[in-house]
Design a protein around this motif. Structure first.
Motif, PDB file in Angstrom:
ATOM      1  N   HIS A  93      -5.261  -3.570  13.190  1.00  0.00           N
ATOM      2  CA  HIS A  93      -4.568  -4.481  14.107  1.00  0.00           C
ATOM      3  C   HIS A  93      -3.162  -3.955  14.372  1.00  0.00           C
ATOM      4  N   ARG A  94      -2.654  -4.301  15.526  1.00  0.00           N
ATOM      5  CA  ARG A  94      -1.298  -3.916  15.914  1.00  0.00           C
ATOM      6  C   ARG A  94      -0.468  -5.186  16.037  1.00  0.00           C
ATOM      7  N   PHE A  95       0.598  -5.272  15.246  1.00  0.00           N
ATOM      8  CA  PHE A  95       1.455  -6.460  15.279  1.00  0.00           C
ATOM      9  C   PHE A  95       2.861  -6.056  14.879  1.00  0.00           C
ATOM     10  N   PHE A  96       3.805  -6.910  15.212  1.00  0.00           N
ATOM     11  CA  PHE A  96       5.209  -6.633  14.905  1.00  0.00           C
ATOM     12  C   PHE A  96       5.411  -6.609  13.384  1.00  0.00           C
ATOM     13  N   GLY A  97       6.073  -5.582  12.888  1.00  0.00           N
ATOM     14  CA  GLY A  97       6.342  -5.459  11.460  1.00  0.00           C
ATOM     15  C   GLY A  97       5.206  -4.838  10.671  1.00  0.00           C
ATOM     16  N   ARG A  98       4.242  -4.201  11.357  1.00  0.00           N
ATOM     17  CA  ARG A  98       3.088  -3.618  10.664  1.00  0.00           C
ATOM     18  C   ARG A  98       3.514  -2.555   9.653  1.00  0.00           C
ATOM     19  N   GLN A  99       4.423  -1.660  10.038  1.00  0.00           N
ATOM     20  CA  GLN A  99       4.887  -0.623   9.129  1.00  0.00           C
ATOM     21  C   GLN A  99       5.670  -1.203   7.956  1.00  0.00           C
ATOM     22  N   THR A 100       6.397  -2.283   8.223  1.00  0.00           N
ATOM     23  CA  THR A 100       7.151  -2.936   7.146  1.00  0.00           C
ATOM     24  C   THR A 100       6.208  -3.534   6.116  1.00  0.00           C
ATOM     25  N   VAL A 101       5.128  -4.156   6.595  1.00  0.00           N
ATOM     26  CA  VAL A 101       4.133  -4.719   5.682  1.00  0.00           C
ATOM     27  C   VAL A 101       3.511  -3.620   4.832  1.00  0.00           C
ATOM     28  N   SER A 102       3.165  -2.505   5.458  1.00  0.00           N
ATOM     29  CA  SER A 102       2.581  -1.383   4.726  1.00  0.00           C
ATOM     30  C   SER A 102       3.545  -0.874   3.661  1.00  0.00           C
ATOM     31  N   PHE A 103       4.831  -0.770   4.012  1.00  0.00           N
ATOM     32  CA  PHE A 103       5.838  -0.299   3.053  1.00  0.00           C
ATOM     33  C   PHE A 103       5.978  -1.263   1.880  1.00  0.00           C
ATOM     34  N   LEU A 104       5.986  -2.566   2.169  1.00  0.00           N
ATOM     35  CA  LEU A 104       6.164  -3.566   1.110  1.00  0.00           C
ATOM     36  C   LEU A 104       4.966  -3.609   0.170  1.00  0.00           C
ATOM     37  N   VAL A 105       3.771  -3.351   0.713  1.00  0.00           N
ATOM     38  CA  VAL A 105       2.586  -3.350  -0.138  1.00  0.00           C
ATOM     39  C   VAL A 105       2.615  -2.170  -1.109  1.00  0.00           C
ATOM     40  N   VAL A 106       3.076  -1.022  -0.640  1.00  0.00           N
ATOM     41  CA  VAL A 106       3.084   0.192  -1.464  1.00  0.00           C
ATOM     42  C   VAL A 106       4.283   0.240  -2.410  1.00  0.00           C
ATOM     43  N   LEU A 107       5.342  -0.495  -2.098  1.00  0.00           N
ATOM     44  CA  LEU A 107       6.601  -0.398  -2.852  1.00  0.00           C
ATOM     45  C   LEU A 107       6.453  -0.609  -4.354  1.00  0.00           C
ATOM     46  N   PRO A 108       5.657  -1.590  -4.854  1.00  0.00           N
ATOM     47  CA  PRO A 108       5.607  -1.818  -6.311  1.00  0.00           C
ATOM     48  C   PRO A 108       5.223  -0.602  -7.134  1.00  0.00           C
ATOM     49  N   ILE A 109       4.379   0.298  -6.595  1.00  0.00           N
ATOM     50  CA  ILE A 109       3.956   1.455  -7.376  1.00  0.00           C
ATOM     51  C   ILE A 109       5.076   2.487  -7.471  1.00  0.00           C
ATOM     52  N   ALA A 110       6.051   2.423  -6.541  1.00  0.00           N
ATOM     53  CA  ALA A 110       7.164   3.379  -6.545  1.00  0.00           C
ATOM     54  C   ALA A 110       8.310   2.908  -7.436  1.00  0.00           C
ATOM     55  N   LEU A 111       8.404   1.610  -7.680  1.00  0.00           N
ATOM     56  CA  LEU A 111       9.493   1.089  -8.502  1.00  0.00           C
ATOM     57  C   LEU A 111       9.249   1.403  -9.974  1.00  0.00           C
ATOM     58  N   PRO A 112      10.310   1.644 -10.750  1.00  0.00           N
ATOM     59  CA  PRO A 112      10.140   1.806 -12.199  1.00  0.00           C
ATOM     60  C   PRO A 112       9.524   0.549 -12.799  1.00  0.00           C
ATOM     61  N   GLY A 113       8.646   0.747 -13.776  1.00  0.00           N
ATOM     62  CA  GLY A 113       7.967  -0.390 -14.383  1.00  0.00           C
ATOM     63  C   GLY A 113       8.912  -1.405 -14.981  1.00  0.00           C
ATOM     64  N   ILE A 114      10.021  -0.931 -15.541  1.00  0.00           N
ATOM     65  CA  ILE A 114      10.965  -1.861 -16.171  1.00  0.00           C
ATOM     66  C   ILE A 114      11.636  -2.746 -15.131  1.00  0.00           C
TER      67      ILE A 114
END
Length: 270
Positions: A93-114
């Motif tokens: 689907h194409r919607f406003f903020g699509r790339q932002t949603v994708s970034f936010l979903v992937v972000l937890p794996i990039a953050l340090p566990g602590i």
């Protein structure tokens, strides 16, 4: 690219050395779980299965294993639902903020566990404490789901990029309803990606310790937490090696199966 024989030999030696640094300590853990010497003298004076028997009869190990299985299975199940929905939303689907949603979903794996653990701990204290919900298995599952979703999302998103939209369009042209298209066209193409993502998510959840430390209650101990708490007890050292060897097996098997599934799919065998 053509390499000289010397370059190939050097690269082979470097690769072998790198693999040895990573895997030889793991092999030593497995070997020490059968070492008859409690002090793990080298070379081993003999081999024994006594420590495995003690681990099997340890109530603490059994309780911790059951807790890890519950947390891993629950987090994986939730991650499958959320990861698949997020992947379909972003890539179909194409919607406003699509790339932002994708970034936010992937972000937890990039953050340090602590960092994730501290953030979840503060959020649970702020939101759940007033509702009378304390730290325990539920909070551990929520904490593990935050990074398990990323694994499922990445696997499903990668597969969706390789599925031609024309397949679903052809199914619709032939009169299939959306549910039928998903069942007979999309799901078979996604099946191995879903299975691989679930296996990787479970393996990641099963041996997680940092986030678990901040989200588990006093009476909630997963297998990694049990190992960490018993490291300072000399009489528990042989049993800890057994549990560590078990963790290695339970982590390697899902990762190996997921890797085979991914390689098979890449080769065109869906």
């Amino acid at each position: 690219m053509h390499l000289t024989r010397t370059a190939r030999v050097v690269l082979g030696v470097l690769m072998a050395a790198g693999l040895a640094v990573v895997h030889v300590p793991l092999l030593l853990v497995v070997l020490n779980s059968f070492n008859a010497d409690r002090s793990f003298a080298w070379p081993p004076s003999g081999l024994t299965g006594e420590w495995w028997v003690r681990a099997a009869h340890s109530q603490g190990v059994r309780d911790a294993l059951w807790t890890s299985l519950q947390a891993g299975l629950a987090a994986t199940a939730i991650a499958l639902v959320l990861g698949v929905l997020a992947a379909f939303a972003v890539h179909r689907h194409r919607f406003f903020g699509r790339q932002t949603v994708s970034f936010l979903v992937v972000l937890p794996i990039a953050l340090p566990g602590i960092v994730t653990g501290i953030a979840l701990n503060a959020a649970f204290r702020t939101v759940l404490d007033p509702l009378g919900i304390g730290f325990g298995l539920f909070t551990v599952i929520v904490g593990h789901t935050t990074f398990c979703v990323v694994i499922v999302f990445n696997n499903v998103a990668a597969r969706l990029r390789r599925i031609a939209p024309s397949l679903a369009e052809a199914s619709a042209d032939l009169g299939a309803r959306p549910a039928q298209t998903f069942r007979y066209v999309t799901l078979p193409a996604l099946r191995s990606a879903l299975f691989a993502g679930a296996l990787l998510a479970f393996a990641l959840s099963f041996d997680e310790i940092v986030v678990t430390t901040f989200t588990a209650g006093p009476g909630t101990k997963t297998l990694p937490i049990w190992i960490y708490e018993n490291l300072a007890r000399p009489n528990q050292a042989p049993v800890i090696n057994v549990v560590a060897a078990l963790l290695i097996a339970l982590s390697v098997i899902p990762v190996y199966v997921a890797q085979r599934l991914s390689s098979d799919s890449a080769g065109g065998r869906l």
